[in-house]
Write a protein that holds these residues in place. Structure first.
Motif, short mmCIF file in Angstrom:
data_model
loop_
_atom_site.label_atom_id
_atom_site.label_comp_id
_atom_site.label_asym_id
_atom_site.label_seq_id
_atom_site.Cartn_x
_atom_site.Cartn_y
_atom_site.Cartn_z
N GLY A 123 0.84 -1.32 -0.02
CA GLY A 123 -0.05 -0.16 -0.04
C GLY A 123 0.78 1.14 -0.06
O GLY A 123 1.78 1.44 -0.70
N MET A 124 0.53 2.03 0.92
CA MET A 124 1.45 3.33 1.28
C MET A 124 2.26 3.45 2.25
O MET A 124 2.70 4.48 2.63
CB MET A 124 0.28 4.54 1.28
CG MET A 124 -0.66 4.60 -0.13
SD MET A 124 0.30 5.25 -1.46
CE MET A 124 -0.90 5.42 -2.54
N ILE A 125 2.68 2.31 2.90
CA ILE A 125 3.45 2.20 4.13
C ILE A 125 4.90 2.98 3.86
O ILE A 125 5.26 3.78 4.60
CB ILE A 125 3.77 0.83 4.50
CG1 ILE A 125 2.37 0.11 4.80
CG2 ILE A 125 4.71 0.64 5.62
CD1 ILE A 125 2.68 -1.49 5.15
N CYS A 126 5.53 2.72 2.80
CA CYS A 126 6.84 3.37 2.73
C CYS A 126 6.81 4.70 2.16
O CYS A 126 7.90 5.63 2.25
CB CYS A 126 7.54 2.35 1.67
SG CYS A 126 8.27 0.84 2.47
N VAL A 127 5.66 5.30 1.67
CA VAL A 127 5.48 6.64 1.61
C VAL A 127 4.49 7.43 2.30
O VAL A 127 3.98 8.62 2.30
CB VAL A 127 5.16 6.81 -0.15
CG1 VAL A 127 6.16 6.50 -0.99
CG2 VAL A 127 3.84 6.16 -0.50
N SER A 128 4.37 7.02 3.52
CA SER A 128 3.44 7.50 4.30
C SER A 128 3.69 8.94 4.94
O SER A 128 2.70 9.65 4.71
CB SER A 128 2.76 6.60 5.76
OG SER A 128 4.20 6.53 6.57
N PRO A 129 5.02 9.25 4.94
CA PRO A 129 5.03 10.67 5.58
C PRO A 129 4.62 11.83 4.51
O PRO A 129 3.95 12.68 4.80
CB PRO A 129 6.88 10.78 5.61
CG PRO A 129 6.95 9.46 6.06
CD PRO A 129 6.25 8.53 5.21
N PHE A 130 4.96 11.27 3.27
CA PHE A 130 4.46 12.23 2.09
C PHE A 130 2.87 12.31 1.97
O PHE A 130 2.29 13.30 1.76
CB PHE A 130 5.17 11.50 0.66
CG PHE A 130 4.53 12.37 -0.46
CD1 PHE A 130 4.78 13.83 -0.51
CD2 PHE A 130 3.98 11.51 -1.34
CE1 PHE A 130 4.13 14.35 -1.83
CE2 PHE A 130 3.91 12.06 -2.73
CZ PHE A 130 3.68 13.42 -2.95
N ILE A 131 2.34 10.99 1.92
CA ILE A 131 0.84 10.85 1.91
C ILE A 131 0.15 11.53 2.93
O ILE A 131 -0.69 12.24 2.64
CB ILE A 131 0.38 9.28 1.67
CG1 ILE A 131 1.30 8.57 0.61
CG2 ILE A 131 -0.90 9.14 1.73
CD1 ILE A 131 0.68 9.24 -0.88
N THR A 132 0.73 11.28 4.10
CA THR A 132 -0.05 11.92 5.23
C THR A 132 -0.09 13.49 5.08
O THR A 132 -1.10 14.05 5.43
CB THR A 132 0.72 11.60 6.57
OG1 THR A 132 0.63 10.24 6.68
CG2 THR A 132 0.34 12.30 7.89
N GLU A 133 1.11 14.06 4.63
CA GLU A 133 1.15 15.60 4.55
C GLU A 133 0.07 16.03 3.40
O GLU A 133 -0.55 17.12 3.51
CB GLU A 133 2.58 16.01 4.29
CG GLU A 133 3.48 16.12 5.56
CD GLU A 133 2.67 16.84 6.84
OE1 GLU A 133 2.35 17.94 6.78
OE2 GLU A 133 3.10 16.20 8.11
N MET A 134 0.22 15.32 2.44
CA MET A 134 -0.78 15.50 1.32
C MET A 134 -2.30 15.66 1.83
O MET A 134 -3.14 16.23 1.29
CB MET A 134 -0.55 14.72 0.13
CG MET A 134 0.82 14.98 -0.65
SD MET A 134 0.89 16.95 -1.26
CE MET A 134 -0.44 16.82 -2.54
N ALA A 155 -8.22 13.28 -5.93
CA ALA A 155 -7.75 14.66 -5.81
C ALA A 155 -6.05 14.63 -5.83
O ALA A 155 -5.11 15.08 -6.44
CB ALA A 155 -8.16 15.40 -4.47
N PHE A 156 -5.55 13.40 -5.07
CA PHE A 156 -4.05 13.34 -4.94
C PHE A 156 -3.56 12.89 -6.42
O PHE A 156 -2.58 13.33 -6.72
CB PHE A 156 -3.81 12.13 -4.00
CG PHE A 156 -2.22 11.90 -3.99
CD1 PHE A 156 -1.55 12.38 -3.32
CD2 PHE A 156 -1.74 10.67 -4.28
CE1 PHE A 156 -0.10 12.16 -3.16
CE2 PHE A 156 -0.61 10.04 -4.39
CZ PHE A 156 0.11 10.89 -3.70
N GLY A 157 -4.51 12.17 -7.20
CA GLY A 157 -4.15 11.33 -8.48
C GLY A 157 -3.83 12.63 -9.40
O GLY A 157 -3.13 12.85 -10.14
#
Length: 198
Positions: A123-134, A155-157
């Motif tokens: 999923g998004m585990i390894c990109v969670s800091p970026f995803i969380t801030e978005m 929206a993110f896409g």
């Protein structure tokens, strides 16, 4: 002469690996290639990373933390959502110019070699800091009434489609103008696509 700390050596490996993976591809680049670039033995390399796959995951987390930290600073600024979009676009484009290996790795290795990241990066585990801030960016924009409420991934896409597309064209040397010349129009396009309908 000051001795290099273990953390500095690790960061040196990360920088070298990012460059080699983005230039030559993940599968072509070998651990001996990376070790040679940082001036260490292969055996010593394994004191820092036990495999290339583990290094690959560490790299995407490093990039995510870097982008997340920069977006967090923008999120915490007392400015409008429209201005935040301009700052996020500017930061992403500046990163593509100043540290192209980071964006190249994200686009060409992480998104294109999902099998490497299936164990431990689901999923998004390894990109969670970026995803969380978005996510926080979108939530604040909706709460302020500036952005219309919609599914996060839609929206993110949209947001990342603009950024990724422009940076890809920049990297391929297809853009007729310098990347900076597109910051304003891309920011406006993203804002117009996400803003509250009146």
């Amino acid at each position: 002469m000051a001795r290099t700390t273990k953390e500095e050596r690790k960061n040196g490996i990360i920088s070298a690996a990012l460059e080699l993976f983005s230039e030559n591809g993940f599968y072509i680049t070998t651990i001996p290639d990376i070790a040679k670039k940082v001036g260490m033995s292969v055996g010593n390399f394994y004191n820092y990373f036990s495999s290339k796959d583990i290094l690959a995951k560490e790299l995407i987390m490093y990039i995510s933390e870097y982008l997340g930290k920069n977006i967090r600073a923008i999120n915490e600024s007392d400015i409008s959502t429209e201005e935040k979009i301009e700052k996020i676009v500017s930061m992403y484009f500046d990163t593509a110019k100043e540290r192209p290996e980071m964006i190249e790795y994200f686009l060409r290795v992480y998104l294109s070699n999902r099998e490497v990241f299936k164990d431990g990066c689901e999923g998004m585990i390894c990109v969670s800091p970026f995803i969380t801030e978005m996510m926080i960016f979108f939530e604040k924009g909706v709460a302020s009434g500036e952005l219309h409420d919609q599914d996060f991934f839609s929206a993110f896409g949209l947001f990342m489609g603009y950024l990724g597309g422009m940076v890809f064209l920049y990297g391929e040397k297809i853009l007729p103008e310098p990347l900076d010349d597109y910051k304003q129009s891309i920011s406006e396009n993203i804002y117009n696509a996400l803003k509250t309908r009146t």
